[in-house]
Design an enzyme around this catalytic site. Structure first.
Site, mmCIF file in Angstrom:
data_model
loop_
_atom_site.group_PDB
_atom_site.id
_atom_site.type_symbol
_atom_site.label_atom_id
_atom_site.label_comp_id
_atom_site.label_asym_id
_atom_site.label_seq_id
_atom_site.Cartn_x
_atom_site.Cartn_y
_atom_site.Cartn_z
ATOM 1 N N PHE A 158 0.866 -1.191 0.000
ATOM 2 C CA PHE A 158 0.000 0.000 0.000
ATOM 3 C C PHE A 158 0.892 1.226 0.000
ATOM 4 C CE2 PHE A 158 -2.570 3.397 1.744
ATOM 5 C CZ PHE A 158 -3.757 3.244 1.046
ATOM 6 N N ASP A 203 9.122 2.683 1.157
ATOM 7 C CA ASP A 203 7.951 3.386 1.670
ATOM 8 C C ASP A 203 7.941 3.208 3.188
ATOM 9 O OD1 ASP A 203 5.444 4.069 2.648
ATOM 10 O OD2 ASP A 203 4.371 3.335 0.889
ATOM 11 N N LYS A 231 2.835 10.084 8.152
ATOM 12 C CA LYS A 231 2.159 9.603 9.360
ATOM 13 C C LYS A 231 2.762 10.176 10.641
ATOM 14 C CE LYS A 231 -0.152 5.427 7.652
ATOM 15 N NZ LYS A 231 -1.535 5.820 7.949
#
Length: 402
Positions: free
Chosen positions: A137, A222, A251
Protein backbone atom coordinates in the site's frame (compact mmCIF):
# COMPACT_ATOMS: atom_id res chain seq x y z
CA UNK A 1 -21.54 25.78 18.05
CA UNK A 2 -23.85 23.48 16.06
CA UNK A 3 -24.32 20.00 17.52
CA UNK A 4 -23.40 17.20 15.13
CA UNK A 5 -23.88 13.43 15.27
CA UNK A 6 -22.75 10.38 13.35
CA UNK A 7 -25.98 10.68 11.31
CA UNK A 8 -24.68 13.94 9.87
CA UNK A 9 -21.80 12.06 8.28
CA UNK A 10 -24.21 10.10 6.09
CA UNK A 11 -25.98 13.31 5.10
CA UNK A 12 -23.05 15.56 4.19
CA UNK A 13 -19.90 13.47 3.67
CA UNK A 14 -18.83 11.53 0.58
CA UNK A 15 -19.44 7.86 1.49
CA UNK A 16 -15.90 6.58 0.83
CA UNK A 17 -15.51 5.99 4.58
CA UNK A 18 -17.65 4.06 7.03
CA UNK A 19 -16.68 5.49 10.42
CA UNK A 20 -17.60 4.04 13.78
CA UNK A 21 -20.54 5.47 15.72
CA UNK A 22 -18.08 6.92 18.24
CA UNK A 23 -17.10 10.58 17.68
CA UNK A 24 -14.05 11.48 19.81
CA UNK A 25 -14.02 15.11 20.90
CA UNK A 26 -10.86 15.39 23.02
CA UNK A 27 -7.72 13.45 23.78
CA UNK A 28 -4.84 13.42 26.21
CA UNK A 29 -1.87 11.12 25.89
CA UNK A 30 -3.06 7.62 25.02
CA UNK A 31 -6.72 8.30 25.87
CA UNK A 32 -9.66 9.88 24.06
CA UNK A 33 -13.18 10.80 25.12
CA UNK A 34 -16.31 10.79 22.96
CA UNK A 35 -19.34 13.08 22.84
CA UNK A 36 -20.90 11.22 25.77
CA UNK A 37 -17.63 11.51 27.74
CA UNK A 38 -16.91 7.78 27.44
CA UNK A 39 -13.17 7.10 27.77
CA UNK A 40 -11.13 4.94 25.38
CA UNK A 41 -7.52 3.81 25.44
CA UNK A 42 -6.09 4.44 22.00
CA UNK A 43 -4.09 1.56 20.51
CA UNK A 44 -4.85 2.83 16.99
CA UNK A 45 -3.05 6.17 17.05
CA UNK A 46 -4.82 7.46 13.96
CA UNK A 47 -3.28 4.53 12.03
CA UNK A 48 0.30 4.95 13.26
CA UNK A 49 0.12 8.75 13.20
CA UNK A 50 -0.25 9.93 16.81
CA UNK A 51 3.25 8.87 17.82
CA UNK A 52 3.28 11.04 20.94
CA UNK A 53 -0.37 10.51 21.74
CA UNK A 54 -2.90 13.31 21.85
CA UNK A 55 -2.05 16.92 22.73
CA UNK A 56 1.51 16.21 23.81
CA UNK A 57 2.93 19.37 25.44
CA UNK A 58 5.90 19.64 23.08
CA UNK A 59 3.56 19.57 20.07
CA UNK A 60 1.13 22.05 21.56
CA UNK A 61 4.00 24.37 22.43
CA UNK A 62 5.59 24.16 18.98
CA UNK A 63 2.29 24.78 17.21
CA UNK A 64 1.32 27.66 19.49
CA UNK A 65 4.68 29.36 19.13
CA UNK A 66 4.73 29.06 15.34
CA UNK A 67 1.06 30.08 15.05
CA UNK A 68 2.04 33.48 16.40
CA UNK A 69 4.88 33.87 13.92
CA UNK A 70 4.12 32.66 10.39
CA UNK A 71 1.49 30.30 8.99
CA UNK A 72 2.21 29.95 5.30
CA UNK A 73 4.56 30.92 2.52
CA UNK A 74 4.64 29.71 -1.05
CA UNK A 75 7.72 27.82 -2.18
CA UNK A 76 8.85 30.98 -3.95
CA UNK A 77 10.43 31.44 -0.52
CA UNK A 78 11.72 29.05 2.11
CA UNK A 79 11.20 29.23 5.87
CA UNK A 80 13.16 28.49 9.04
CA UNK A 81 11.11 25.53 10.41
CA UNK A 82 11.38 23.73 7.05
CA UNK A 83 15.14 24.21 6.90
CA UNK A 84 15.67 23.06 10.48
CA UNK A 85 13.50 19.99 9.97
CA UNK A 86 15.23 19.08 6.70
CA UNK A 87 18.65 19.34 8.34
CA UNK A 88 17.48 17.08 11.15
CA UNK A 89 16.10 14.43 8.77
CA UNK A 90 19.35 14.45 6.80
CA UNK A 91 21.27 14.04 10.07
CA UNK A 92 19.12 11.04 11.07
CA UNK A 93 19.20 9.19 7.74
CA UNK A 94 21.23 8.25 4.66
CA UNK A 95 19.79 11.20 2.76
CA UNK A 96 21.34 14.44 1.56
CA UNK A 97 18.17 16.14 0.29
CA UNK A 98 14.54 16.48 1.39
CA UNK A 99 11.30 17.30 -0.44
CA UNK A 100 8.30 18.16 1.75
CA UNK A 101 4.71 17.24 0.97
CA UNK A 102 1.48 16.79 2.91
CA UNK A 103 0.72 13.06 2.89
CA UNK A 104 2.36 9.71 2.36
CA UNK A 105 0.73 9.40 -1.04
CA UNK A 106 2.29 12.71 -2.13
CA UNK A 107 5.71 11.68 -0.85
CA UNK A 108 5.42 8.41 -2.76
CA UNK A 109 4.23 10.23 -5.88
CA UNK A 110 7.36 12.38 -5.68
CA UNK A 111 9.54 9.29 -5.18
CA UNK A 112 8.09 7.52 -8.20
CA UNK A 113 8.33 10.60 -10.40
CA UNK A 114 11.96 11.08 -9.38
CA UNK A 115 12.75 7.44 -10.17
CA UNK A 116 11.16 7.64 -13.60
CA UNK A 117 12.86 10.97 -14.37
CA UNK A 118 16.27 9.70 -13.25
CA UNK A 119 15.98 6.56 -15.38
CA UNK A 120 14.88 8.50 -18.44
CA UNK A 121 17.65 11.07 -18.04
CA UNK A 122 20.43 8.54 -17.44
CA UNK A 123 19.39 5.48 -19.47
CA UNK A 124 16.54 6.39 -21.82
CA UNK A 125 12.74 6.19 -21.92
CA UNK A 126 12.72 2.39 -22.19
CA UNK A 127 13.91 2.07 -18.57
CA UNK A 128 10.52 2.70 -16.98
CA UNK A 129 9.43 -0.56 -15.32
CA UNK A 130 8.43 -0.38 -11.65
CA UNK A 131 8.34 -3.50 -9.50
CA UNK A 132 6.11 -3.52 -6.43
CA UNK A 133 4.61 -6.18 -4.19
CA UNK A 134 1.27 -7.86 -3.72
CA UNK A 135 -0.68 -6.46 -0.75
CA UNK A 136 1.53 -3.39 -0.68
CA UNK A 137 0.00 0.00 0.00
CA UNK A 138 1.50 3.30 -1.13
CA UNK A 139 -1.34 5.83 -1.08
CA UNK A 140 -4.44 6.90 -2.98
CA UNK A 141 -3.23 9.00 -5.91
CA UNK A 142 -3.81 7.11 -9.14
CA UNK A 143 -0.10 6.46 -9.60
CA UNK A 144 0.53 5.32 -6.03
CA UNK A 145 -2.63 3.25 -5.73
CA UNK A 146 -1.68 1.46 -8.95
CA UNK A 147 1.80 0.75 -7.66
CA UNK A 148 0.20 -0.55 -4.46
CA UNK A 149 -0.47 -4.25 -4.81
CA UNK A 150 -4.20 -4.28 -4.05
CA UNK A 151 -6.18 -4.07 -7.28
CA UNK A 152 -9.47 -3.50 -5.45
CA UNK A 153 -8.25 0.01 -4.63
CA UNK A 154 -7.23 0.90 -8.19
CA UNK A 155 -9.82 -0.89 -10.34
CA UNK A 156 -12.75 1.02 -11.79
CA UNK A 157 -11.10 4.37 -12.51
CA UNK A 158 -10.17 3.87 -16.14
CA UNK A 159 -6.78 3.13 -17.71
CA UNK A 160 -4.03 2.77 -15.14
CA UNK A 161 -0.46 4.04 -15.27
CA UNK A 162 1.52 1.40 -17.12
CA UNK A 163 4.73 -0.62 -16.82
CA UNK A 164 4.12 -1.69 -13.23
CA UNK A 165 4.53 -5.31 -12.14
CA UNK A 166 3.45 -6.85 -8.85
CA UNK A 167 5.09 -9.92 -7.35
CA UNK A 168 4.79 -11.78 -4.04
CA UNK A 169 6.49 -10.13 -1.05
CA UNK A 170 9.41 -12.07 0.41
CA UNK A 171 9.69 -14.27 -2.72
CA UNK A 172 13.32 -14.13 -3.85
CA UNK A 173 12.86 -16.25 -6.97
CA UNK A 174 9.90 -14.18 -8.16
CA UNK A 175 11.96 -11.04 -7.71
CA UNK A 176 14.91 -12.47 -9.62
CA UNK A 177 12.58 -13.34 -12.48
CA UNK A 178 10.96 -9.90 -12.55
CA UNK A 179 13.90 -7.50 -12.42
CA UNK A 180 15.82 -6.55 -15.55
CA UNK A 181 17.82 -3.72 -17.08
CA UNK A 182 14.50 -2.07 -18.00
CA UNK A 183 13.54 -1.79 -14.33
CA UNK A 184 13.82 1.80 -13.15
CA UNK A 185 12.69 1.25 -9.55
CA UNK A 186 11.53 -1.18 -6.92
CA UNK A 187 9.08 0.16 -4.34
CA UNK A 188 8.63 -1.78 -1.12
CA UNK A 189 7.68 -1.37 2.51
CA UNK A 190 10.43 -2.57 4.87
CA UNK A 191 7.52 -4.04 6.85
CA UNK A 192 4.14 -4.33 5.13
CA UNK A 193 1.50 -2.50 7.16
CA UNK A 194 -1.87 -2.54 5.41
CA UNK A 195 -0.92 -5.88 3.85
CA UNK A 196 -0.96 -7.69 7.19
CA UNK A 197 2.08 -6.62 9.27
CA UNK A 198 4.57 -8.75 7.35
CA UNK A 199 8.32 -8.38 7.83
CA UNK A 200 10.79 -9.18 5.05
CA UNK A 201 13.48 -11.75 5.62
CA UNK A 202 17.00 -10.35 5.86
CA UNK A 203 17.96 -12.42 2.82
CA UNK A 204 15.09 -11.02 0.77
CA UNK A 205 15.88 -7.41 1.64
CA UNK A 206 19.57 -7.91 0.84
CA UNK A 207 18.78 -9.63 -2.46
CA UNK A 208 16.51 -6.77 -3.51
CA UNK A 209 19.29 -4.28 -2.79
CA UNK A 210 21.94 -6.30 -4.63
CA UNK A 211 19.82 -6.84 -7.75
CA UNK A 212 18.77 -3.20 -7.86
CA UNK A 213 22.46 -2.30 -7.92
CA UNK A 214 23.17 -4.89 -10.62
CA UNK A 215 20.42 -3.56 -12.90
CA UNK A 216 20.85 0.16 -12.12
CA UNK A 217 17.38 0.27 -10.55
CA UNK A 218 16.52 2.55 -7.65
CA UNK A 219 15.28 1.08 -4.39
CA UNK A 220 12.42 3.08 -2.86
CA UNK A 221 11.45 2.32 0.72
CA UNK A 222 7.95 3.39 1.67
CA UNK A 223 8.40 4.21 5.35
CA UNK A 224 5.15 6.12 5.67
CA UNK A 225 3.97 3.74 8.38
CA UNK A 226 7.27 2.31 9.65
CA UNK A 227 9.22 5.55 9.97
CA UNK A 228 9.85 7.99 12.80
CA UNK A 229 10.53 5.47 15.53
CA UNK A 230 7.60 3.14 14.90
CA UNK A 231 9.78 0.00 14.75
CA UNK A 232 12.24 1.04 17.45
CA UNK A 233 14.71 2.38 14.89
CA UNK A 234 14.21 5.93 13.64
CA UNK A 235 13.70 4.39 10.20
CA UNK A 236 13.03 0.69 9.72
CA UNK A 237 15.74 0.35 7.07
CA UNK A 238 18.31 0.95 9.80
CA UNK A 239 17.28 -2.32 11.44
CA UNK A 240 17.39 -4.22 8.16
CA UNK A 241 20.92 -3.24 7.25
CA UNK A 242 19.74 -2.28 3.75
CA UNK A 243 19.83 1.35 2.63
CA UNK A 244 17.39 2.61 -0.02
CA UNK A 245 18.03 5.26 -2.65
CA UNK A 246 14.77 7.07 -1.92
CA UNK A 247 12.64 7.00 1.23
CA UNK A 248 9.14 8.33 1.87
CA UNK A 249 7.97 9.28 5.34
CA UNK A 250 4.72 10.72 6.71
CA UNK A 251 2.16 9.60 9.36
CA UNK A 252 4.19 9.87 12.60
CA UNK A 253 6.39 12.61 11.15
CA UNK A 254 3.99 15.31 12.33
CA UNK A 255 2.43 13.38 15.18
CA UNK A 256 -1.01 14.27 13.81
CA UNK A 257 -0.24 17.46 11.89
CA UNK A 258 -0.29 16.66 8.14
CA UNK A 259 3.23 16.54 6.74
CA UNK A 260 5.31 14.15 4.64
CA UNK A 261 8.76 14.04 3.11
CA UNK A 262 10.73 12.31 0.41
CA UNK A 263 14.38 11.77 1.27
CA UNK A 264 17.07 11.01 -1.27
CA UNK A 265 20.70 11.50 -2.24
CA UNK A 266 22.26 14.61 -3.74
CA UNK A 267 23.00 12.82 -7.02
CA UNK A 268 19.40 11.74 -7.50
CA UNK A 269 17.89 15.02 -6.34
CA UNK A 270 19.52 16.87 -9.24
CA UNK A 271 17.00 15.24 -11.58
CA UNK A 272 14.13 17.21 -10.06
CA UNK A 273 15.13 20.57 -11.49
CA UNK A 274 13.19 23.77 -10.87
CA UNK A 275 9.64 23.36 -12.19
CA UNK A 276 9.63 19.55 -12.45
CA UNK A 277 7.70 19.00 -9.22
CA UNK A 278 6.15 21.01 -6.42
CA UNK A 279 3.58 21.35 -3.65
CA UNK A 280 1.57 24.35 -2.47
CA UNK A 281 1.58 23.37 1.19
CA UNK A 282 4.72 21.22 1.23
CA UNK A 283 7.13 22.67 3.79
CA UNK A 284 4.41 24.68 5.53
CA UNK A 285 5.90 26.48 8.56
CA UNK A 286 3.23 25.25 10.98
CA UNK A 287 3.63 21.63 9.90
CA UNK A 288 7.43 21.78 9.93
CA UNK A 289 7.56 23.40 13.37
CA UNK A 290 5.43 20.63 14.86
CA UNK A 291 7.37 17.91 13.01
CA UNK A 292 10.67 19.35 14.18
CA UNK A 293 9.52 19.05 17.81
CA UNK A 294 8.25 15.51 17.21
CA UNK A 295 11.45 14.35 15.48
CA UNK A 296 13.69 15.89 18.12
CA UNK A 297 11.81 13.98 20.81
CA UNK A 298 11.38 10.63 19.07
CA UNK A 299 14.98 10.42 17.89
CA UNK A 300 16.34 10.35 21.43
CA UNK A 301 17.95 6.94 22.14
CA UNK A 302 15.91 6.43 25.29
CA UNK A 303 12.65 6.97 23.40
CA UNK A 304 13.63 4.50 20.67
CA UNK A 305 14.68 1.95 23.29
CA UNK A 306 11.35 2.53 25.00
CA UNK A 307 9.55 1.44 21.83
CA UNK A 308 11.41 -1.88 21.92
CA UNK A 309 10.61 -2.32 25.62
CA UNK A 310 6.93 -1.69 24.95
CA UNK A 311 6.99 -4.19 22.10
CA UNK A 312 8.20 -6.89 24.50
CA UNK A 313 5.43 -6.05 26.98
CA UNK A 314 2.75 -6.11 24.28
CA UNK A 315 3.87 -9.48 22.93
CA UNK A 316 4.14 -11.08 26.37
CA UNK A 317 0.63 -9.95 27.31
CA UNK A 318 -0.85 -11.00 23.96
CA UNK A 319 0.69 -14.45 24.33
CA UNK A 320 -0.81 -14.71 27.80
CA UNK A 321 -4.26 -13.76 26.53
CA UNK A 322 -3.98 -16.22 23.66
CA UNK A 323 -3.16 -19.05 26.07
CA UNK A 324 -6.47 -18.41 27.82
CA UNK A 325 -8.49 -17.70 24.67
CA UNK A 326 -6.71 -19.28 21.67
CA UNK A 327 -7.96 -17.16 18.78
CA UNK A 328 -4.65 -16.16 17.22
CA UNK A 329 -2.20 -18.13 15.09
CA UNK A 330 0.74 -15.75 15.61
CA UNK A 331 1.79 -12.25 16.58
CA UNK A 332 4.05 -10.38 14.19
CA UNK A 333 5.57 -7.02 13.44
CA UNK A 334 8.19 -4.89 15.11
CA UNK A 335 8.27 -2.11 17.68
CA UNK A 336 4.79 -0.69 18.03
CA UNK A 337 3.57 -1.82 14.62
CA UNK A 338 2.16 -5.17 15.68
CA UNK A 339 -0.38 -7.61 14.27
CA UNK A 340 -2.39 -10.40 15.89
CA UNK A 341 -3.19 -12.97 13.19
CA UNK A 342 -6.47 -14.85 13.68
CA UNK A 343 -6.28 -18.63 13.48
CA UNK A 344 -8.31 -20.76 11.06
CA UNK A 345 -11.29 -20.98 13.41
CA UNK A 346 -11.59 -17.18 13.50
CA UNK A 347 -10.57 -16.27 9.94
CA UNK A 348 -12.20 -13.17 8.53
CA UNK A 349 -13.32 -11.79 11.90
CA UNK A 350 -10.77 -9.07 12.57
CA UNK A 351 -13.45 -6.38 12.37
CA UNK A 352 -15.53 -8.27 14.95
CA UNK A 353 -12.55 -7.99 17.29
CA UNK A 354 -12.24 -4.27 16.54
CA UNK A 355 -15.92 -3.69 17.35
CA UNK A 356 -15.78 -5.80 20.51
CA UNK A 357 -12.68 -3.92 21.69
CA UNK A 358 -14.45 -0.61 21.11
CA UNK A 359 -17.32 -1.76 23.29
CA UNK A 360 -14.80 -2.37 26.08
CA UNK A 361 -13.24 1.09 25.71
CA UNK A 362 -10.26 0.21 23.51
CA UNK A 363 -9.47 1.47 20.02
CA UNK A 364 -7.61 -0.96 17.74
CA UNK A 365 -7.22 -1.40 13.98
CA UNK A 366 -7.34 -4.15 11.40
CA UNK A 367 -4.89 -4.97 8.60
CA UNK A 368 -7.10 -6.99 6.31
CA UNK A 369 -9.81 -9.40 7.41
CA UNK A 370 -7.53 -11.65 9.45
CA UNK A 371 -5.18 -9.34 11.35
CA UNK A 372 -5.86 -7.09 14.34
CA UNK A 373 -3.38 -4.21 14.27
CA UNK A 374 -1.89 -2.18 17.13
CA UNK A 375 -0.18 1.16 16.46
CA UNK A 376 -0.33 3.10 19.74
CA UNK A 377 1.63 6.12 20.89
CA UNK A 378 5.35 5.41 21.05
CA UNK A 379 5.43 6.87 24.56
CA UNK A 380 2.31 5.18 25.92
CA UNK A 381 2.85 4.23 29.56
CA UNK A 382 3.26 0.61 30.63
CA UNK A 383 0.23 1.06 32.87
CA UNK A 384 -1.89 2.12 29.88
CA UNK A 385 -0.61 -0.82 27.83
CA UNK A 386 -1.63 -3.22 30.59
CA UNK A 387 -5.00 -1.56 31.11
CA UNK A 388 -5.66 -1.52 27.38
CA UNK A 389 -4.79 -5.18 27.06
CA UNK A 390 -7.10 -5.96 29.98
CA UNK A 391 -9.87 -4.38 27.92
CA UNK A 392 -8.70 -6.34 24.90
CA UNK A 393 -8.83 -9.55 26.92
CA UNK A 394 -12.39 -8.75 28.03
CA UNK A 395 -13.40 -8.25 24.38
CA UNK A 396 -11.72 -11.49 23.33
CA UNK A 397 -13.37 -13.39 26.19
CA UNK A 398 -16.84 -12.20 25.14
CA UNK A 399 -16.25 -13.25 21.54
CA UNK A 400 -14.67 -16.55 22.52
CA UNK A 401 -17.46 -17.50 24.91
CA UNK A 402 -20.35 -16.24 22.81
Amino acid sequence: MTDVTRKDFDEVMVPCYSPMAVIPVRGQGARVWDQQDNEYIDFAGGIAVSCLGHCHPIMVSALSEQANKLWHLSNVMTNEPALRLAKKLVELSFADKVFFANSGAEANEAALKLARRYAADEFGEQKSKIIAFNQGFHGRTFFTVTVGGQAAYSDGFGPKPGDIEHIPYNDIEAFKAAISDDTCAVMMEPLQGEGGIISPSAEFAQTVRELCDKHNALLIFDEVQTGNGRTGEFYAYQGLGVTPDILSTAKSLGGGFPIAAMLTTEALSKHLKVGTHGSTYGGNPLACAVAEAVVNHISQPEVLQGVKDREALFLAELERINTQYPMFAEFRGKGLLLGAVLNKDWEGRARDVLVAAGEEGLLVLVAGANVVRFTPSLVISTEEIKQGLERFEAAIAKLYNA
